[in-house]
Design a protein around this motif. Structure first.
Motif, PDB file in Angstrom:
ATOM      1  N   PHE A   1       0.839  -1.206   0.000  1.00  0.00           N
ATOM      2  CA  PHE A   1       0.000   0.000   0.000  1.00  0.00           C
ATOM      3  C   PHE A   1       0.871   1.253   0.000  1.00  0.00           C
ATOM      4  N   PHE A   2       1.935   1.234   0.787  1.00  0.00           N
ATOM      5  CA  PHE A   2       2.864   2.362   0.857  1.00  0.00           C
ATOM      6  C   PHE A   2       3.518   2.622  -0.502  1.00  0.00           C
ATOM      7  N   LEU A   3       3.974   1.559  -1.178  1.00  0.00           N
ATOM      8  CA  LEU A   3       4.573   1.729  -2.505  1.00  0.00           C
ATOM      9  C   LEU A   3       3.564   2.324  -3.484  1.00  0.00           C
ATOM     10  N   ASP A   4       2.322   1.863  -3.401  1.00  0.00           N
ATOM     11  CA  ASP A   4       1.282   2.437  -4.258  1.00  0.00           C
ATOM     12  C   ASP A   4       1.061   3.916  -3.947  1.00  0.00           C
ATOM     13  N   GLU A   5       1.128   4.284  -2.673  1.00  0.00           N
ATOM     14  CA  GLU A   5       0.974   5.693  -2.306  1.00  0.00           C
ATOM     15  C   GLU A   5       2.118   6.536  -2.873  1.00  0.00           C
ATOM     16  N   LEU A   6       3.336   6.017  -2.835  1.00  0.00           N
ATOM     17  CA  LEU A   6       4.460   6.733  -3.445  1.00  0.00           C
ATOM     18  C   LEU A   6       4.226   6.910  -4.939  1.00  0.00           C
ATOM     19  N   ASN A   7       3.736   5.864  -5.564  1.00  0.00           N
ATOM     20  CA  ASN A   7       3.493   5.921  -7.006  1.00  0.00           C
ATOM     21  C   ASN A   7       2.373   6.901  -7.340  1.00  0.00           C
ATOM     22  N   ARG A   8       1.320   6.903  -6.533  1.00  0.00           N
ATOM     23  CA  ARG A   8       0.221   7.854  -6.764  1.00  0.00           C
ATOM     24  C   ARG A   8       0.717   9.292  -6.638  1.00  0.00           C
ATOM     25  N   ALA A   9       1.582   9.530  -5.649  1.00  0.00           N
ATOM     26  CA  ALA A   9       2.124  10.882  -5.459  1.00  0.00           C
ATOM     27  C   ALA A   9       2.968  11.315  -6.649  1.00  0.00           C
ATOM     28  N   ASP A  10       3.465  10.344  -7.414  1.00  0.00           N
ATOM     29  CA  ASP A  10       4.287  10.631  -8.591  1.00  0.00           C
ATOM     30  C   ASP A  10       3.467  10.531  -9.874  1.00  0.00           C
ATOM     31  N   GLY A  11       2.153  10.587  -9.740  1.00  0.00           N
ATOM     32  CA  GLY A  11       1.298  10.522 -10.921  1.00  0.00           C
ATOM     33  C   GLY A  11       1.283   9.168 -11.591  1.00  0.00           C
ATOM     34  N   GLU A  12       1.618   8.128 -10.818  1.00  0.00           N
ATOM     35  CA  GLU A  12       1.680   6.752 -11.321  1.00  0.00           C
ATOM     36  C   GLU A  12       2.668   6.620 -12.479  1.00  0.00           C
ATOM     37  N   HIS A  13       3.774   7.369 -12.358  1.00  0.00           N
ATOM     38  CA  HIS A  13       4.831   7.305 -13.370  1.00  0.00           C
ATOM     39  C   HIS A  13       6.177   6.910 -12.761  1.00  0.00           C
TER      40      HIS A  13
END
Length: 507
Positions: A210-222
């Motif tokens: 979940f944390f990794l997904d949150e990092l990715n979301r904060a980066d626009g999923e890029h």
């Protein structure tokens, strides 16, 4: 953003962490944003990253993220102290350098522990009931705030633990229970009031995903993720729900047989990324061309390889070191041999000690300094004592900064049974130290050019190690070997390594 995934950055680290630290510095020098991502709770993380020169914007920890303290600095040197506990007036304190005992009359009520490397800074407080059983431990983050409470049963087992933010608000609660065999296990994690919701997880891996997904979301999923540590880092990255570019690096040989990397069974730690879920990754990164070739054959040939396998050296030699003044033999400790690495069974440091008995017979003033830590330290101490080598062989422990060690050495030895690419071997050569190593998978044959910058020895040939060390200690031969050692690590120069990373990640 580029994220390198691991579980921890500790005070004592393995080659995986040291490779990541060098990689972070490399990407920083090349102007490319990258961060190390760690999972485990660690109240000393800030001190550890300072110890290894990792900057604040180069690491993000899962607990720090949810506590809201990723950018937090210490409140002050050696703060807070025991006075901040506001102990009852009737309590008596028996002070100590590492731990102070707190009594109510004759009854021990607390043990107050102080942070390593500080003078009286709070680290943890153990609280005891009237029967002397520990019922609670409170932990202080190195930056100066109480970060966790742990609660224990009458039998001393962990029941629950609560992680706080600096305001004292509960952020994460963890609960433990018994399985059918009576073993204590984590049964539930609750992430408190996260974006106005309480979220529940069954394991640390679920929370980490979940944390990794949150990092990715904060980066626009890029974002781009590279999982460096087999196990948790691999599996959590593969379980991410958000779209991202995902790579795995292989820090060890890939099969169960160190001597057979083509036909032997795949090591279980690589089953998920290389077989079961290979469709979820964008590429595989190995340190040597030899491992790429063997892995390609293991997969059935180039036409059966489903994702690109890229070769990127894990060792990095700074441009500054490439340009550094070369250290002559006259400025080194005469006949000094060194070993650098973890003291574990697969590293076979005992072979080096055995070989050194023969070295001493031919080079009486030779000395051996062994740098590292591990579960074989006690056995090595006994071996050194039994061989009557205590005056010439020393266990130096774990030393983070080794530049002066390399610059003082005359020969480096590596007796490991397998590796991806021995980082210490590359570092030794970069400092002009002729090296002796077993010819094993992988890296030693790529780094050592036999007879030019050191000597390759058949795996397990202890007498060969001794002969190689003696040849490396011969003054008439050393200068030429050293010059070739300096010249042999051009492929590991940071400019060349970064070019490989750009190609592998398609930056």
């Amino acid at each position: 953003m580029i994220y390198f995934i691991n579980e921890y950055l500790m005070a004592l680290n393995s080659g995986i962490e040291h490779a990541e630290i060098k990689r972070l510095k490399l990407f920083k020098h090349q102007g490319t944003a990258a961060k190390l991502v760690t999972r485990n709770f660690d109240q000393m993380l800030y001190a550890n990253k300072q110890r290894f020169g990792v900057e604040d914007d180069q690491i993000v920890n899962m607990y720090d993220f949810f506590q809201g303290v990723v950018d937090r600095k210490p409140v002050g040197k050696n703060e807070p102290k025991i006075e901040s506990l506001h102990l009852a007036d009737e309590y008596n304190v028996d002070p100590g350098a590492d731990v102070s005992h707190v009594y109510d009359g004759d009854q021990l009520v607390m043990d107050v522990h102080f942070a390593p490397g500080t003078v009286g800074q709070l680290f943890s407080v153990d609280s005891f009931d009237r029967y002397g059983k520990k019922i609670q431990t409170s932990l202080w983050d190195f930056r100066g705030f109480k970060s966790r409470d742990q609660f224990f049963s009458d039998s001393g087992e962990l029941i629950s633990q609560v992680t706080y933010n600096p305001a004292g608000e509960r952020v994460i609660e963890e609960y433990f229970n018994h399985d059918q065999d009576g073993n204590n296990f984590l049964s539930l994690i609750q992430l408190m009031d996260y974006h106005d919701q309480d979220l529940f997880f069954n394991s640390y891996d679920e929370l980490f995903t979940f944390f990794l997904d949150e990092l990715n979301r904060a980066d626009g999923e890029h974002a781009t993720f590279i999982a460096d540590r087999p196990g948790s880092a691999y599996d959590t990255m593969l379980s991410m729900a958000t779209p991202a570019r995902r790579f795995v690096s292989l820090p060890t040989t890939h099969t169960v047989d160190a001597k057979d990397q083509v036909y032997a069974n795949l090591s279980g730690i690589y089953a998920n990324p290389l077989v079961n879920h290979i469709d979820k990754i964008n590429g595989i990164i190995v340190a040597t061309k030899a491992q790429k070739n063997d892995l390609t054959l293991w997969m059935g040939g180039a036409d059966k390889v489903k994702v690109p396998i890229s070769v990127v050296p894990f060792s990095v030699v700074s441009d500054e070191q490439i340009r550094a003044k070369r250290v002559p033999l006259t400025d080194r400790k005469h006949h000094q041999v060194i070993v650098v690495g973890r003291l574990t069974k697969e590293r076979h440091t005992e072979d080096v000690v055995k070989a050194f008995i023969g070295v001493k017979q031919q080079v009486p003033d030779a000395t051996l300094a062994i740098y590292g830590y591990g579960d074989q330290e006690a056995a090595l101490k006994e071996q050194i004592k039994t061989a009557d080598l205590t005056d010439s062989v020393q266990l130096m422990g774990y030393v983070p900064a080794l530049e002066s060690v390399y610059n003082n050495a005359q020969v480096y030895v590596n007796a490991t049974e397998s590796d991806s690419e021995p980082l210490a071997l590359a570092e030794a050569l970069a400092h002009g130290v002729p090296s002796v190593a077993y010819n094993v998978h992988y890296g030693t044959a790529e780094l050592i050019h036999d007879g030019r910058n050191g000597y390759l020895v058949a795996d397990g040939d202890v007498n060969g190690l001794a002969r190689g060390m003696v040849r490396g200690l011969q003054d008439s031969n050393w200068s030429q070997l050293s010059q070739h050692a300096y010249d042999s690590v051009r492929a590991q120069a940071e400019t060349n390594v970064f070019a490989r990373w750009k190609q592998a990640l398609k930056l």
